[in-house]
Design a protein around this motif. Structure first.
Motif, short mmCIF file in Angstrom:
data_model
loop_
_atom_site.label_atom_id
_atom_site.label_comp_id
_atom_site.label_asym_id
_atom_site.label_seq_id
_atom_site.Cartn_x
_atom_site.Cartn_y
_atom_site.Cartn_z
N HIS A 28 0.82 -1.12 0.03
CA HIS A 28 -0.09 -0.16 -0.12
C HIS A 28 0.84 1.12 0.15
O HIS A 28 1.90 1.20 0.46
N ASP A 29 0.37 2.33 -0.44
CA ASP A 29 1.00 3.57 -0.31
C ASP A 29 1.25 3.96 1.11
O ASP A 29 0.37 3.71 1.80
N HIS A 30 2.57 4.25 1.56
CA HIS A 30 2.83 4.39 3.04
C HIS A 30 3.72 5.43 3.03
O HIS A 30 4.51 5.99 2.23
N THR A 52 8.11 14.76 5.22
CA THR A 52 7.65 13.25 4.81
C THR A 52 7.70 13.14 3.37
O THR A 52 7.72 13.95 2.76
N TYR A 53 7.75 11.77 3.00
CA TYR A 53 7.68 11.44 1.71
C TYR A 53 6.61 10.00 1.58
O TYR A 53 6.59 9.53 2.96
N TRP A 54 6.27 9.76 0.63
CA TRP A 54 5.51 8.46 0.53
C TRP A 54 5.70 7.45 -0.71
O TRP A 54 6.24 8.24 -1.72
N HIS A 55 5.50 6.54 -0.89
CA HIS A 55 5.57 5.52 -1.73
C HIS A 55 4.98 4.26 -1.80
O HIS A 55 4.46 3.95 -0.69
N THR A 56 4.93 3.38 -2.72
CA THR A 56 4.08 2.11 -2.59
C THR A 56 5.25 0.86 -3.10
O THR A 56 5.95 1.16 -3.97
#
Length: 96
Positions: A28-30, A52-56
């Protein structure tokens, strides 16, 4: 070298009693959160900002025993909104 899992327990109980989530591997994107130094030096007022950053990608979570003050439904529904920590070289094979 084989390591034994650390026994987990809580020292107190929140509104939800102590419970254990089994180990899981999922996608999941987190989010990830870092502390970015903006001013100050050791021994003085040191300031940081959150970045913050996010990816899957597929990643795992080790078994977790804990307690908390929010409901189980919120815990499951909001999991993807929580910052995660894992080894990005092998995120689905991190120590479990």
């Amino acid at each position: 070298m084989v390591t034994q899992p650390t026994r987990q327990y809580t020292e107190g109980t929140g509104k939800e009693p102590q419970h254990t989530h089994p180990a899981v591997t999922h996608t999941h994107d987190h989010y990830h959160v870092t502390h970015h130094h903006v001013s100050g030096v050791a021994g003085a007022l040191t300031e940081f900002e959150h970045r913050t950053y996010w990816h899957t990608h597929e990643h795992n979570h080790s078994e977790l025993t804990h307690s908390h003050d929010y409901g189980h439904r919120d815990e499951d529904e909001h999991h993807a909104k929580e910052a995660h920590v894992h080894d990005h070289a092998a995120p689905s094979r991190s120590p479990a």
